[in-house]
Motif scaffolding. Structure first.
Motif, PDB file in Angstrom:
ATOM      1  N   GLN A  64       0.805  -1.213   0.000  1.00 11.22           N
ATOM      2  CA  GLN A  64       0.000   0.000   0.000  1.00 11.22           C
ATOM      3  C   GLN A  64       0.848   1.278   0.000  1.00 11.22           C
ATOM      4  N   GLY A  65       2.167   1.138   0.053  1.00 10.45           N
ATOM      5  CA  GLY A  65       3.062   2.290  -0.039  1.00 10.45           C
ATOM      6  C   GLY A  65       3.295   3.040   1.254  1.00 10.45           C
ATOM      7  N   TYR A  66       3.003   2.426   2.378  1.00 11.25           N
ATOM      8  CA  TYR A  66       3.239   3.080   3.670  1.00 11.25           C
ATOM      9  C   TYR A  66       4.715   3.048   4.024  1.00 11.25           C
ATOM     10  N   ASP A  67       5.210   4.135   4.619  1.00 11.53           N
ATOM     11  CA  ASP A  67       6.552   4.188   5.178  1.00 11.53           C
ATOM     12  C   ASP A  67       6.478   3.549   6.564  1.00 11.53           C
ATOM     13  N   PRO A  68       7.150   2.424   6.787  1.00  9.79           N
ATOM     14  CA  PRO A  68       7.027   1.741   8.079  1.00  9.79           C
ATOM     15  C   PRO A  68       7.495   2.586   9.268  1.00  9.79           C
ATOM     16  N   GLN A  69       8.301   3.597   9.007  1.00  7.52           N
ATOM     17  CA  GLN A  69       8.747   4.469  10.093  1.00  7.52           C
ATOM     18  C   GLN A  69       7.686   5.491  10.477  1.00  7.52           C
ATOM     19  N   GLY A  70       6.645   5.624   9.643  1.00  8.23           N
ATOM     20  CA  GLY A  70       5.664   6.678   9.890  1.00  8.23           C
ATOM     21  C   GLY A  70       4.266   6.195  10.198  1.00  8.23           C
ATOM     22  N   VAL A  71       4.118   4.927  10.602  1.00  5.61           N
ATOM     23  CA  VAL A  71       2.782   4.426  10.899  1.00  5.61           C
ATOM     24  C   VAL A  71       2.754   3.635  12.192  1.00  5.61           C
ATOM     25  N   SER A  72       1.561   3.537  12.737  1.00  7.83           N
ATOM     26  CA  SER A  72       1.285   2.671  13.876  1.00  7.83           C
ATOM     27  C   SER A  72       0.146   1.754  13.451  1.00  7.83           C
ATOM     28  N   VAL A  73       0.177   0.511  13.917  1.00 11.23           N
ATOM     29  CA  VAL A  73      -0.794  -0.490  13.485  1.00 11.23           C
ATOM     30  C   VAL A  73      -1.453  -1.140  14.695  1.00 11.23           C
ATOM     31  N   ALA A  74      -2.771  -1.315  14.601  1.00 12.29           N
ATOM     32  CA  ALA A  74      -3.519  -2.070  15.608  1.00 12.29           C
ATOM     33  C   ALA A  74      -4.380  -3.110  14.900  1.00 12.29           C
ATOM     34  N   ILE A  75      -4.460  -4.286  15.477  1.00 12.15           N
ATOM     35  CA  ILE A  75      -5.315  -5.352  14.960  1.00 12.15           C
ATOM     36  C   ILE A  75      -6.317  -5.700  16.049  1.00 12.15           C
ATOM     37  N   ASN A  76      -7.589  -5.573  15.681  1.00 10.67           N
ATOM     38  CA  ASN A  76      -8.683  -5.821  16.628  1.00 10.67           C
ATOM     39  C   ASN A  76      -8.486  -5.039  17.927  1.00 10.67           C
ATOM     40  N   GLY A  77      -7.987  -3.813  17.789  1.00 12.23           N
ATOM     41  CA  GLY A  77      -7.821  -2.925  18.933  1.00 12.23           C
ATOM     42  C   GLY A  77      -6.521  -3.055  19.694  1.00 12.23           C
ATOM     43  N   ASP A  78      -5.690  -4.040  19.334  1.00 12.20           N
ATOM     44  CA  ASP A  78      -4.412  -4.235  20.016  1.00 12.20           C
ATOM     45  C   ASP A  78      -3.267  -3.734  19.154  1.00 12.20           C
ATOM     46  N   VAL A  79      -2.435  -2.857  19.715  1.00 16.09           N
ATOM     47  CA  VAL A  79      -1.287  -2.323  18.981  1.00 16.09           C
ATOM     48  C   VAL A  79      -0.313  -3.459  18.683  1.00 16.09           C
ATOM     49  N   VAL A  80       0.164  -3.472  17.443  1.00 17.22           N
ATOM     50  CA  VAL A  80       1.136  -4.477  17.014  1.00 17.22           C
ATOM     51  C   VAL A  80       2.480  -3.778  16.844  1.00 17.22           C
ATOM     52  N   PRO A  81       3.494  -4.133  17.629  1.00 15.98           N
ATOM     53  CA  PRO A  81       4.802  -3.487  17.511  1.00 15.98           C
ATOM     54  C   PRO A  81       5.414  -3.730  16.129  1.00 15.98           C
ATOM     55  N   GLY A  82       6.144  -2.750  15.653  1.00 17.93           N
ATOM     56  CA  GLY A  82       6.760  -2.837  14.324  1.00 17.93           C
ATOM     57  C   GLY A  82       7.626  -4.061  14.119  1.00 17.93           C
ATOM     58  N   ASP A  83       8.295  -4.509  15.162  1.00 22.40           N
ATOM     59  CA  ASP A  83       9.170  -5.676  15.003  1.00 22.40           C
ATOM     60  C   ASP A  83       8.382  -6.986  14.869  1.00 22.40           C
ATOM     61  N   ALA A  84       7.063  -6.935  15.036  1.00 23.96           N
ATOM     62  CA  ALA A  84       6.228  -8.126  14.876  1.00 23.96           C
ATOM     63  C   ALA A  84       5.492  -8.160  13.540  1.00 23.96           C
ATOM     64  N   TRP A  85       5.563  -7.084  12.762  1.00 23.22           N
ATOM     65  CA  TRP A  85       4.795  -6.988  11.520  1.00 23.22           C
ATOM     66  C   TRP A  85       5.131  -8.085  10.517  1.00 23.22           C
ATOM     67  N   ALA A  86       6.389  -8.452  10.395  1.00 22.88           N
ATOM     68  CA  ALA A  86       6.799  -9.449   9.402  1.00 22.88           C
ATOM     69  C   ALA A  86       6.287 -10.851   9.743  1.00 22.88           C
ATOM     70  N   ASN A  87       5.944 -11.075  11.004  1.00 17.56           N
ATOM     71  CA  ASN A  87       5.480 -12.393  11.439  1.00 17.56           C
ATOM     72  C   ASN A  87       3.984 -12.441  11.732  1.00 17.56           C
TER      73      ASN A  87
END
Length: 77
Positions: free
Chosen positions: A36-59
């Motif tokens: 989707q073209g997001y800069d991984p340094q400039g976003v925060s992600v939550a799944i079902n309301g729980d924040v997912v740390p950047g170091d877990a995104w690949a897994n």
């Protein structure tokens, strides 16, 4: 080259920032952000309301029915 009956791909429907999206999986958070073209340094992600740390995104796989929220960080307020 994959065949039409390739069972390694699946159809995944998720909600991203309130909008339903249909994806071909398996796909991880990192893959989705990259596609989707997001800069991984400039976003925060939550799944079902729980924040997912950047170091877990690949897994962390995106699975059918989940709610993904992506917040773009803007410097300088």
């Amino acid at each position: 080259m994959s065949s039409p009956d390739d069972s390694s791909t699946t159809s995944v429907t998720i909600t991203v920032n309130g909008e339903q999206n249909h994806l071909t999986g398996p796909i991880t958070v990192a893959d989705y952000l990259d596609q989707q073209g997001y800069d991984p340094q400039g976003v925060s992600v939550a799944i079902n309301g729980d924040v997912v740390p950047g170091d877990a995104w690949a897994n962390r796989s995106l699975t059918d029915g989940l709610d993904l929220n992506i917040v773009t960080l803007t410097p300088g307020g």
